[in-house]
Motif scaffolding. Structure first.
Motif, PDB file in Angstrom:
ATOM      1  N   HIS A  23       0.927  -0.910   0.036  1.00 34.15           N
ATOM      2  CA  HIS A  23      -0.162  -0.072   0.586  1.00 34.15           C
ATOM      3  C   HIS A  23       1.180   1.015  -0.059  1.00 34.15           C
ATOM      4  CE1 HIS A  23      -2.418   3.415   1.602  1.00 34.15           C
ATOM      5  NE2 HIS A  23      -1.873   2.987   2.274  1.00 34.15           N
ATOM      6  N   MET A  24       2.145   1.219   0.471  1.00 34.28           N
ATOM      7  CA  MET A  24       2.483   2.313   1.045  1.00 34.28           C
ATOM      8  C   MET A  24       3.187   2.616  -0.087  1.00 34.28           C
ATOM      9  SD  MET A  24       4.084   1.314   4.615  1.00 34.28           S
ATOM     10  CE  MET A  24       5.108   2.741   5.571  1.00 34.28           C
ATOM     11  N   TYR A  25       4.214   2.022  -1.286  1.00 35.71           N
ATOM     12  CA  TYR A  25       4.713   1.487  -2.199  1.00 35.71           C
ATOM     13  C   TYR A  25       3.226   2.160  -3.286  1.00 35.71           C
ATOM     14  CZ  TYR A  25       7.978  -1.659  -0.196  1.00 35.71           C
ATOM     15  OH  TYR A  25       8.997  -2.264   0.914  1.00 35.71           O
ATOM     16  N   ALA A  26       2.246   2.154  -3.336  1.00 38.61           N
ATOM     17  CA  ALA A  26       1.175   2.249  -4.497  1.00 38.61           C
ATOM     18  C   ALA A  26       1.087   4.227  -4.556  1.00 38.61           C
ATOM     19  CB  ALA A  26       0.003   1.689  -3.737  1.00 38.61           C
ATOM     20  N   VAL A  27       0.858   3.700  -2.563  1.00 32.91           N
ATOM     21  CA  VAL A  27       0.822   5.795  -2.723  1.00 32.91           C
ATOM     22  C   VAL A  27       1.954   6.452  -2.738  1.00 32.91           C
ATOM     23  CG1 VAL A  27      -0.131   6.927  -1.043  1.00 32.91           C
ATOM     24  CG2 VAL A  27      -1.140   5.293  -0.872  1.00 32.91           C
ATOM     25  N   TRP A  45       6.805  14.300  -2.559  1.00 33.55           N
ATOM     26  CA  TRP A  45       5.848  13.624  -2.965  1.00 33.55           C
ATOM     27  C   TRP A  45       5.751  12.269  -2.444  1.00 33.55           C
ATOM     28  CZ3 TRP A  45       1.217  16.216  -5.324  1.00 33.55           C
ATOM     29  CH2 TRP A  45       1.531  17.746  -4.899  1.00 33.55           C
ATOM     30  N   ARG A  46       6.867  11.937  -3.234  1.00 29.45           N
ATOM     31  CA  ARG A  46       6.869  10.252  -3.083  1.00 29.45           C
ATOM     32  C   ARG A  46       7.471   9.914  -2.063  1.00 29.45           C
ATOM     33  NH1 ARG A  46       9.381  10.587  -8.474  1.00 29.45           N
ATOM     34  NH2 ARG A  46      12.085   9.671  -7.452  1.00 29.45           N
ATOM     35  N   ARG A  47       8.352  10.274  -1.242  1.00 25.89           N
ATOM     36  CA  ARG A  47       8.472  10.158   0.233  1.00 25.89           C
ATOM     37  C   ARG A  47       7.451  10.482   1.384  1.00 25.89           C
ATOM     38  NH1 ARG A  47      11.895   9.555  -2.845  1.00 25.89           N
ATOM     39  NH2 ARG A  47      14.029   9.762  -3.051  1.00 25.89           N
ATOM     40  N   VAL A  48       7.220  10.756   1.361  1.00 27.43           N
ATOM     41  CA  VAL A  48       5.321  11.241   2.068  1.00 27.43           C
ATOM     42  C   VAL A  48       4.658  10.056   1.383  1.00 27.43           C
ATOM     43  CG1 VAL A  48       3.208  13.142   1.810  1.00 27.43           C
ATOM     44  CG2 VAL A  48       5.538  13.824   1.718  1.00 27.43           C
ATOM     45  N   GLY A  49       4.167   9.944   0.492  1.00 25.26           N
ATOM     46  CA  GLY A  49       3.086   8.623   0.427  1.00 25.26           C
ATOM     47  C   GLY A  49       3.989   7.286   0.531  1.00 25.26           C
ATOM     48  N   LEU A  50       5.610   6.994  -0.195  1.00 25.19           N
ATOM     49  CA  LEU A  50       5.716   6.135   0.745  1.00 25.19           C
ATOM     50  C   LEU A  50       6.287   5.696   2.572  1.00 25.19           C
ATOM     51  CD1 LEU A  50       7.387   3.282   0.271  1.00 25.19           C
ATOM     52  CD2 LEU A  50       9.494   4.867   0.604  1.00 25.19           C
ATOM     53  N   LEU A  51       6.070   6.953   3.344  1.00 20.25           N
ATOM     54  CA  LEU A  51       6.074   7.177   5.171  1.00 20.25           C
ATOM     55  C   LEU A  51       4.839   7.213   5.249  1.00 20.25           C
ATOM     56  CD1 LEU A  51       9.895   8.188   4.554  1.00 20.25           C
ATOM     57  CD2 LEU A  51       9.629   5.879   4.909  1.00 20.25           C
ATOM     58  N   ASP A 110      -4.093   7.686  -0.704  1.00 21.18           N
ATOM     59  CA  ASP A 110      -4.439   7.035   0.333  1.00 21.18           C
ATOM     60  C   ASP A 110      -5.880   6.105   0.087  1.00 21.18           C
ATOM     61  OD1 ASP A 110      -3.564   5.729   2.720  1.00 21.18           O
ATOM     62  OD2 ASP A 110      -4.830   7.166   3.804  1.00 21.18           O
ATOM     63  N   ALA A 111      -6.924   7.065  -0.054  1.00 23.34           N
ATOM     64  CA  ALA A 111      -7.852   5.868  -0.702  1.00 23.34           C
ATOM     65  C   ALA A 111      -7.777   5.116  -2.274  1.00 23.34           C
ATOM     66  CB  ALA A 111      -8.921   6.856  -0.483  1.00 23.34           C
ATOM     67  N   VAL A 112      -7.554   5.735  -2.972  1.00 28.72           N
ATOM     68  CA  VAL A 112      -7.818   5.828  -3.995  1.00 28.72           C
ATOM     69  C   VAL A 112      -6.543   4.408  -4.864  1.00 28.72           C
ATOM     70  CG1 VAL A 112      -5.575   6.848  -5.699  1.00 28.72           C
ATOM     71  CG2 VAL A 112      -8.269   6.504  -6.516  1.00 28.72           C
ATOM     72  N   SER A 113      -5.662   4.274  -4.178  1.00 25.61           N
ATOM     73  CA  SER A 113      -4.917   3.596  -4.268  1.00 25.61           C
ATOM     74  C   SER A 113      -5.556   1.686  -4.067  1.00 25.61           C
ATOM     75  CB  SER A 113      -2.976   2.977  -3.200  1.00 25.61           C
ATOM     76  OG  SER A 113      -3.713   3.150  -1.657  1.00 25.61           O
ATOM     77  N   GLY A 114      -6.487   1.736  -2.693  1.00 30.61           N
ATOM     78  CA  GLY A 114      -7.275   0.672  -2.639  1.00 30.61           C
ATOM     79  C   GLY A 114      -7.999   0.203  -3.811  1.00 30.61           C
ATOM     80  N   LEU A 115      -9.119   1.502  -4.183  1.00 30.31           N
ATOM     81  CA  LEU A 115     -10.133   0.845  -4.885  1.00 30.31           C
ATOM     82  C   LEU A 115      -9.508   0.566  -5.976  1.00 30.31           C
ATOM     83  CD1 LEU A 115     -12.553   1.641  -5.882  1.00 30.31           C
ATOM     84  CD2 LEU A 115     -12.551   3.798  -6.557  1.00 30.31           C
ATOM     85  N   ILE A 116      -8.413   0.590  -6.144  1.00 29.63           N
ATOM     86  CA  ILE A 116      -7.751   0.282  -8.176  1.00 29.63           C
ATOM     87  C   ILE A 116      -7.656  -1.004  -7.425  1.00 29.63           C
ATOM     88  CG2 ILE A 116      -5.046   0.022  -9.289  1.00 29.63           C
ATOM     89  CD1 ILE A 116      -6.407   3.907  -8.826  1.00 29.63           C
ATOM     90  N   VAL A 117      -6.221  -1.000  -6.305  1.00 30.18           N
ATOM     91  CA  VAL A 117      -5.974  -2.638  -6.236  1.00 30.18           C
ATOM     92  C   VAL A 117      -7.398  -3.449  -5.612  1.00 30.18           C
ATOM     93  CG1 VAL A 117      -4.527  -4.042  -4.557  1.00 30.18           C
ATOM     94  CG2 VAL A 117      -3.620  -1.928  -4.512  1.00 30.18           C
ATOM     95  N   ALA A 118      -8.243  -3.242  -5.026  1.00 31.23           N
ATOM     96  CA  ALA A 118      -9.334  -4.192  -4.834  1.00 31.23           C
ATOM     97  C   ALA A 118     -10.043  -4.232  -6.748  1.00 31.23           C
ATOM     98  CB  ALA A 118     -10.533  -3.664  -4.018  1.00 31.23           C
TER      99      ALA A 118
END
Length: 184
Positions: A23-27, A45-51, A110-118
């Motif tokens: 999830h963290m890699y995806a965000v 932006w990538r580090r914020v998403g990752l961490l 954060d939210a869209v990553s879950g929808l795409i994976v699902a």
């Protein structure tokens, strides 16, 4: 600011759950692509998403601490605006309002990553390469699909000037680029 290798090592050190790491890699991937749309600092932006969820396993039973603890862990590794974005992604439990593109993009990613994976998981071969923007949009509108994903958080993309379809398109492409890393 924390480098890519050190950030990756922190994820491995702090996060035991493979799905949370993914999830963290995806965000992170989504945030990097969105930053390009705004000539933003894609490294930040990538580090914020990752961490952003570095503390999740430690704070999952206490939502009032989630994100505050991440910011504490990262205090000397990231600029203040990055730490604020991480705190703001849990704004519903904290007194930290999202105020800028970085803050709002993290909430949406954060939210869209879950929808795409699902969505990928219900494709015939459960692969991200099979996911189409139209499929994600249909799943977005189906409230019985992936019920735990807050669609209103995905719509934070509009606060950064991206329409839902455009944001989902950017996000799908971002995840398709790292499909191997996500195991999808």
């Amino acid at each position: 600011m924390i480098g890519e290798d050190e950030a990756e090592n922190m994820v491995i050190e702090w996060v035991d759950t493979e799905n949370l790491r993914k999830h963290m890699y995806a965000v992170s991937a989504i945030m990097g692509e969105v930053a390009k749309e705004f000539d933003g600092d894609s490294e930040l932006w990538r580090r914020v998403g990752l961490l952003h969820d570095i503390d999740y396993e430690e704070t999952k039973d206490n939502p009032m601490e989630h994100a505050m603890r991440s910011a504490e862990i990262l205090e000397d590794k990231m600029p203040k605006k990055g730490l604020k974005a991480i705190r703001a992604h849990n704004h519903q439990h904290l007194d930290v309002s999202p105020e800028n593109d970085l803050d709002n993009a993290l909430i949406a990613a954060d939210a869209v990553s879950g929808l795409i994976v699902a969505t990928a998981l219900v494709m015939p071969n459960s692969k991200l390469k099979e996911v189409r923007v139209e499929s994600v949009l249909k799943k977005f509108d189906d409230s019985s699909f992936a019920k735990n994903i807050d669609r209103d958080r995905i719509l934070y993309c509009q606060k950064i000037g991206l329409e839902k379809k455009e944001f989902i398109e950017i996000s799908v492409k971002a995840l398709q680029k790292i499909d191997q890393k996500l195991g999808l």
